[in-house]
Design a protein around this motif. Sequence first.
Motif, PDB file in Angstrom:
ATOM      1  N   UNK A   1       0.548  -1.163   0.046  1.00 34.97           N
ATOM      2  CA  UNK A   1       0.020   0.000   0.100  1.00 34.97           C
ATOM      3  C   UNK A   1       1.077   1.356  -0.025  1.00 34.97           C
ATOM      4  N   UNK A   2       1.686   1.402   1.019  1.00 36.86           N
ATOM      5  CA  UNK A   2       2.702   2.671   0.939  1.00 36.86           C
ATOM      6  C   UNK A   2       3.546   2.806   0.123  1.00 36.86           C
ATOM      7  N   UNK A   3       4.653   1.771  -0.203  1.00 37.85           N
ATOM      8  CA  UNK A   3       5.652   1.982  -0.908  1.00 37.85           C
ATOM      9  C   UNK A   3       5.062   1.796  -2.735  1.00 37.85           C
ATOM     10  N   UNK A   4       4.295   0.841  -2.836  1.00 35.58           N
ATOM     11  CA  UNK A   4       3.804   0.756  -4.261  1.00 35.58           C
ATOM     12  C   UNK A   4       2.593   1.473  -4.558  1.00 35.58           C
ATOM     13  N   UNK A   5       1.913   2.217  -3.529  1.00 33.41           N
ATOM     14  CA  UNK A   5       0.899   2.925  -3.699  1.00 33.41           C
ATOM     15  C   UNK A   5      -0.809   2.191  -4.223  1.00 33.41           C
ATOM     16  N   UNK A   6      -0.790   0.924  -3.839  1.00 38.75           N
ATOM     17  CA  UNK A   6      -1.657   0.065  -4.375  1.00 38.75           C
ATOM     18  C   UNK A   6      -3.130   0.522  -3.168  1.00 38.75           C
ATOM     19  N   UNK A   7      -4.190   0.931  -4.008  1.00 38.15           N
ATOM     20  CA  UNK A   7      -5.675   1.156  -3.617  1.00 38.15           C
ATOM     21  C   UNK A   7      -6.790   0.225  -3.607  1.00 38.15           C
ATOM     22  N   UNK A   8      -6.524  -0.889  -4.473  1.00 40.91           N
ATOM     23  CA  UNK A   8      -7.456  -1.649  -4.726  1.00 40.91           C
ATOM     24  C   UNK A   8      -7.788  -2.734  -3.732  1.00 40.91           C
ATOM     25  N   UNK A   9      -8.357  -3.694  -4.108  1.00 42.72           N
ATOM     26  CA  UNK A   9      -8.645  -4.805  -3.156  1.00 42.72           C
ATOM     27  C   UNK A   9      -7.438  -5.770  -2.945  1.00 42.72           C
ATOM     28  N   UNK A  10      -7.248  -6.274  -1.843  1.00 41.39           N
ATOM     29  CA  UNK A  10      -6.236  -7.088  -1.160  1.00 41.39           C
ATOM     30  C   UNK A  10      -6.934  -8.096  -0.976  1.00 41.39           C
ATOM     31  N   UNK A  11      -6.769  -9.414  -1.672  1.00 43.29           N
ATOM     32  CA  UNK A  11      -7.262 -10.713  -1.343  1.00 43.29           C
ATOM     33  C   UNK A  11      -6.253 -11.819  -1.111  1.00 43.29           C
ATOM     34  N   UNK A  12      -6.676 -12.485  -0.157  1.00 40.23           N
ATOM     35  CA  UNK A  12      -5.720 -13.532   0.542  1.00 40.23           C
ATOM     36  C   UNK A  12      -5.601 -14.915  -0.410  1.00 40.23           C
ATOM     37  N   UNK A  13      -4.807 -15.466  -0.479  1.00 39.02           N
ATOM     38  CA  UNK A  13      -4.493 -16.958  -0.854  1.00 39.02           C
ATOM     39  C   UNK A  13      -5.627 -17.708  -0.044  1.00 39.02           C
ATOM     40  N   UNK A  14      -5.789 -18.748  -0.369  1.00 38.27           N
ATOM     41  CA  UNK A  14      -6.697 -19.700   0.391  1.00 38.27           C
ATOM     42  C   UNK A  14      -6.405 -19.780   1.810  1.00 38.27           C
ATOM     43  N   UNK A  15      -7.291 -19.201   2.558  1.00 40.51           N
ATOM     44  CA  UNK A  15      -7.155 -19.488   4.251  1.00 40.51           C
ATOM     45  C   UNK A  15      -8.057 -20.373   4.551  1.00 40.51           C
ATOM     46  N   UNK A  16      -8.576 -21.517   3.857  1.00 39.09           N
ATOM     47  CA  UNK A  16      -9.415 -22.373   4.187  1.00 39.09           C
ATOM     48  C   UNK A  16      -8.833 -23.804   4.198  1.00 39.09           C
ATOM     49  N   UNK A  17      -8.269 -24.064   3.242  1.00 36.26           N
ATOM     50  CA  UNK A  17      -7.279 -25.439   3.165  1.00 36.26           C
ATOM     51  C   UNK A  17      -6.158 -25.696   2.991  1.00 36.26           C
ATOM     52  N   UNK A  18      -5.232 -24.371   2.643  1.00 37.61           N
ATOM     53  CA  UNK A  18      -3.990 -24.530   2.580  1.00 37.61           C
ATOM     54  C   UNK A  18      -3.154 -25.021   3.868  1.00 37.61           C
ATOM     55  N   UNK A  19      -2.250 -26.268   3.494  1.00 38.12           N
ATOM     56  CA  UNK A  19      -1.486 -26.358   4.544  1.00 38.12           C
ATOM     57  C   UNK A  19      -0.651 -25.367   5.317  1.00 38.12           C
TER      58      UNK A  19
END
Length: 413
Positions: A324-342
């Motif tokens: 966010x700060x260094x690259x200036x991203x203002x969009x949606x941050x989505x996680x990789x799978x927080x359900x089944x990932x080992x």
Amino acid sequence: MTSQQAPTHRSRRAPSRPSRGRKLLWPIPLLALSLATASLGATYPSHPSAASHAPDASAAGQAASCVDQVYSAMTGPQRVGQLFMGSITASTPDQKRIQVLRQYHVGSVFLAGRSKAGTKATKTLVDSLQAKADTVSKHRVGLLVSTDQEGGQVQVLSGPGFSTIPSGLVQGSWSTSKLRAEAATWAKQLKAAGVNLNLAPVADVVPLSLGKNNAPIGRYDREYGHTAAAVTPHSNAFAAGFAQSNVLATLKHFPGLGNVRGNTDTTANVVDTVTTTKSSSLTPFSSGIKAGAPFVMISLATYNKIDPKHRAVFSSTVIQGLLRKTMGFQGVVVSDDLGNAVAVKTVAPADRALNFLSAGGDLVLAGEPNQVPAMTKAVTARMAQSAAFRAQVDQSVHRVLAAKQKVGLLTCG
């Protein structure tokens, strides 16, 4: 979402029962909303290397107004539901899991597994899901419907109406103009099937020296090339084609899975000992963000030279600092799978959601719907306790709604 199991990528699902109940109220940060909306309004340029034009101010204002209207009319559980994306198997959707999603007001779905049913059958499925989406004070709040349509071994949807998409390495051998044109076609096919968000392109740079020994990306030829100079124009071209067809694209897996050996879907303690905040492998991400990328997915690996104490998905240094700060991203941050990932199995589901959102994430990819009740309850409880967390959630909901508004999922009078 990385690749896996024969890369089915997150063959997870979605939520369970509702937390209907008291209405949670918190202030609406108009500045955060305007920034999110402005970012999402940006379009990829005609030439991926060119700078994008700023969105029209009046259009951005109208979008902000619509998002504000919808947000203001939402109940607490409806707002919390916008923070989650639940997985549904595209070929054999489980009605019980779909009901769980509906009960918890989950605002986004991920079509997982493999389906050869084609565009028409997929559209029928998606229409049935959209019919269950919430209406908020007469405002329809449609679902973000996503999938993994990268190409090669990672293509969830196929059959009549869908092209057979080649691997990332093959796409990387094409001219950027050809890739952009092909990507625009693939995006139109997804749009015809009701899919409005693709969890692609892969912006990871796999060094040639690592190659197939890179389990999440190189093993499946998912990368566009072996240097940032090769990957950057091609990941930009892919995303530009999707923007042209008005389907949202997602740069993944920030800050890169190209330098690891283990696959976070199937392996614990995956660590990158190479990448720094100055590494050239970050260039595809920074370039895509400058071009207007609406979504970025966060990796589940740990980056010793950026934040050795936390997995990237739980790291405010990675999300709030670098992204966010260094690259200036203002969009949606989505996680990789927080359900089944080992990679996250040792963390309680409730803490997975809390840690990601607290670190600055917006949209929890919950591959296992049965974990959503614990996750939403934890988020609701933390909001009641912490004004700072409440403010972060507030901004996240606005970003998600702004993304929905961009692809026509909100109706405002």
